[in-house]
Design a protein around this motif. Structure first.
Motif, mmCIF file in Angstrom:
data_model
loop_
_atom_site.group_PDB
_atom_site.id
_atom_site.type_symbol
_atom_site.label_atom_id
_atom_site.label_comp_id
_atom_site.label_asym_id
_atom_site.label_seq_id
_atom_site.Cartn_x
_atom_site.Cartn_y
_atom_site.Cartn_z
ATOM 1 N N TYR A 41 0.836 -1.195 0.000
ATOM 2 C CA TYR A 41 0.000 0.000 0.000
ATOM 3 C C TYR A 41 0.878 1.255 0.000
ATOM 4 C CZ TYR A 41 -3.775 3.198 1.304
ATOM 5 O OH TYR A 41 -4.671 4.224 1.321
ATOM 6 N N GLU A 42 1.908 1.239 0.828
ATOM 7 C CA GLU A 42 2.837 2.377 0.883
ATOM 8 C C GLU A 42 3.596 2.518 -0.438
ATOM 9 O OE1 GLU A 42 2.823 4.644 3.265
ATOM 10 O OE2 GLU A 42 1.227 3.471 4.202
ATOM 11 N N ARG A 43 3.951 1.397 -1.043
ATOM 12 C CA ARG A 43 4.629 1.421 -2.348
ATOM 13 C C ARG A 43 3.705 2.013 -3.412
ATOM 14 N NH1 ARG A 43 9.150 -0.847 -4.539
ATOM 15 N NH2 ARG A 43 9.008 -1.691 -6.628
ATOM 16 N N LEU A 44 2.428 1.662 -3.362
ATOM 17 C CA LEU A 44 1.439 2.207 -4.287
ATOM 18 C C LEU A 44 1.349 3.727 -4.131
ATOM 19 C CD1 LEU A 44 -0.874 1.698 -6.336
ATOM 20 C CD2 LEU A 44 -2.370 1.318 -4.382
ATOM 21 N N ALA A 45 1.283 4.202 -2.907
ATOM 22 C CA ALA A 45 1.223 5.646 -2.653
ATOM 23 C C ALA A 45 2.498 6.339 -3.155
ATOM 24 C CB ALA A 45 1.014 5.908 -1.167
ATOM 25 N N PHE A 46 3.634 5.719 -2.898
ATOM 26 C CA PHE A 46 4.921 6.279 -3.321
ATOM 27 C C PHE A 46 4.990 6.431 -4.842
ATOM 28 C CE2 PHE A 46 9.356 5.253 -4.657
ATOM 29 C CZ PHE A 46 9.978 6.402 -4.184
ATOM 30 N N PHE A 47 4.640 5.370 -5.564
ATOM 31 C CA PHE A 47 4.692 5.447 -7.022
ATOM 32 C C PHE A 47 3.633 6.388 -7.581
ATOM 33 C CE2 PHE A 47 7.367 1.632 -6.764
ATOM 34 C CZ PHE A 47 8.384 2.050 -7.602
ATOM 35 N N SER A 48 2.511 6.506 -6.904
ATOM 36 C CA SER A 48 1.481 7.453 -7.351
ATOM 37 C C SER A 48 2.014 8.885 -7.325
ATOM 38 C CB SER A 48 0.232 7.346 -6.476
ATOM 39 O OG SER A 48 -0.358 6.079 -6.604
ATOM 40 N N VAL A 49 2.734 9.215 -6.274
ATOM 41 C CA VAL A 49 3.317 10.560 -6.157
ATOM 42 C C VAL A 49 4.366 10.772 -7.241
ATOM 43 C CG1 VAL A 49 4.737 12.050 -4.690
ATOM 44 C CG2 VAL A 49 2.811 10.789 -3.705
ATOM 45 N N LEU A 50 5.210 9.787 -7.461
ATOM 46 C CA LEU A 50 6.250 9.911 -8.493
ATOM 47 C C LEU A 50 5.639 10.076 -9.885
ATOM 48 C CD1 LEU A 50 8.890 7.251 -7.388
ATOM 49 C CD2 LEU A 50 9.030 9.736 -7.171
ATOM 50 N N ILE A 51 4.615 9.290 -10.166
ATOM 51 C CA ILE A 51 3.973 9.371 -11.483
ATOM 52 C C ILE A 51 3.287 10.710 -11.668
ATOM 53 C CG2 ILE A 51 2.041 8.434 -12.835
ATOM 54 C CD1 ILE A 51 2.950 5.645 -11.820
ATOM 55 N N GLN A 52 2.608 11.193 -10.628
ATOM 56 C CA GLN A 52 1.941 12.493 -10.725
ATOM 57 C C GLN A 52 2.957 13.596 -11.002
ATOM 58 O OE1 GLN A 52 -1.524 13.101 -10.540
ATOM 59 N NE2 GLN A 52 -0.779 14.970 -11.462
ATOM 60 N N ALA A 53 4.085 13.568 -10.319
ATOM 61 C CA ALA A 53 5.122 14.577 -10.538
ATOM 62 C C ALA A 53 5.667 14.503 -11.961
ATOM 63 C CB ALA A 53 6.250 14.400 -9.521
ATOM 64 N N TYR A 54 5.894 13.291 -12.460
ATOM 65 C CA TYR A 54 6.395 13.122 -13.825
ATOM 66 C C TYR A 54 5.376 13.653 -14.833
ATOM 67 C CZ TYR A 54 8.524 10.953 -17.926
ATOM 68 O OH TYR A 54 9.102 10.744 -19.170
ATOM 69 N N GLU A 55 4.098 13.312 -14.632
ATOM 70 C CA GLU A 55 3.060 13.757 -15.559
ATOM 71 C C GLU A 55 2.877 15.266 -15.514
ATOM 72 O OE1 GLU A 55 -0.290 11.346 -14.431
ATOM 73 O OE2 GLU A 55 0.347 9.699 -15.744
ATOM 74 N N ASP A 56 2.958 15.855 -14.333
ATOM 75 C CA ASP A 56 2.836 17.311 -14.226
ATOM 76 C C ASP A 56 3.943 18.015 -14.999
ATOM 77 O OD1 ASP A 56 0.606 17.006 -12.624
ATOM 78 O OD2 ASP A 56 1.652 17.491 -10.744
ATOM 79 N N THR A 57 5.118 17.430 -15.008
ATOM 80 C CA THR A 57 6.251 18.027 -15.712
ATOM 81 C C THR A 57 6.223 17.742 -17.212
ATOM 82 O OG1 THR A 57 7.623 17.780 -13.744
ATOM 83 C CG2 THR A 57 8.775 18.079 -15.837
ATOM 84 N N HIS A 58 5.911 16.508 -17.585
ATOM 85 C CA HIS A 58 6.025 16.103 -18.983
ATOM 86 C C HIS A 58 4.725 16.150 -19.776
ATOM 87 C CE1 HIS A 58 9.684 14.490 -17.169
ATOM 88 N NE2 HIS A 58 10.206 14.681 -18.352
ATOM 89 N N PHE A 59 3.595 16.140 -19.101
ATOM 90 C CA PHE A 59 2.294 16.155 -19.773
ATOM 91 C C PHE A 59 1.375 17.180 -19.122
ATOM 92 C CE2 PHE A 59 3.551 11.546 -19.505
ATOM 93 C CZ PHE A 59 4.095 11.460 -20.776
#
Length: 129
Positions: A41-59
């Motif tokens: 669950y914590e890993r899911l939350a961690f990757f969600s934050v990373l993906i959101q940051a990547y998408e905010d920057t690149h898309f």
């Protein structure tokens, strides 16, 4: 793929390969439905934050995106057509007028689209330049 997700030294997603690997990891974790507080669950939350940051920057969402484009995109994502909107925004003619830019959405229509398509209200309000 595991080597792409080695976060022994945590870092932001650096490229599209890491982004795709993180998305795949989220899909895998979602399939397991981890209980809150678990390591997955914590890993899911961690990757969600990373993906959101990547998408905010690149898309980034284009500030010039129209409400019509947002609705069209969400319809496509949900496998619906413009004709499906008639029951939510008051008939086929209102739907047509909205997509032609003749009519803005009312508060009630915005609430319906938010409820049925999950579109945030701020994306459905035409911005004045």
């Amino acid at each position: 793929m595991a080597e792409l997700l080695d976060f022994t030294k945590p870092h932001v997603l650096r490229d599209e390969a890491e982004y795709n690997a993180a998305v795949a990891e989220i899909d895998r974790l979602l399939d397991t439905d981890p209980p809150p507080g678990s390591e997955d669950y914590e890993r899911l939350a961690f990757f969600s934050v990373l993906i959101q940051a990547y998408e905010d920057t690149h898309f980034p969402i284009d500030e010039q995106t129209t409400p019509q484009e947002v609705v069209d995109f969400m319809l496509e994502q949900k496998g619906l057509t413009r004709a499906d909107l008639a029951k939510w925004i008051g008939g086929r003619s209102r739907t047509s007028e909205f997509f032609k830019g003749v009519r803005s959405l009312s508060i009630r229509q915005i609430e319906a689209l938010k409820a049925h398509l999950g579109i945030p209200a701020d994306l459905l309000i035409k911005k004045l330049s």
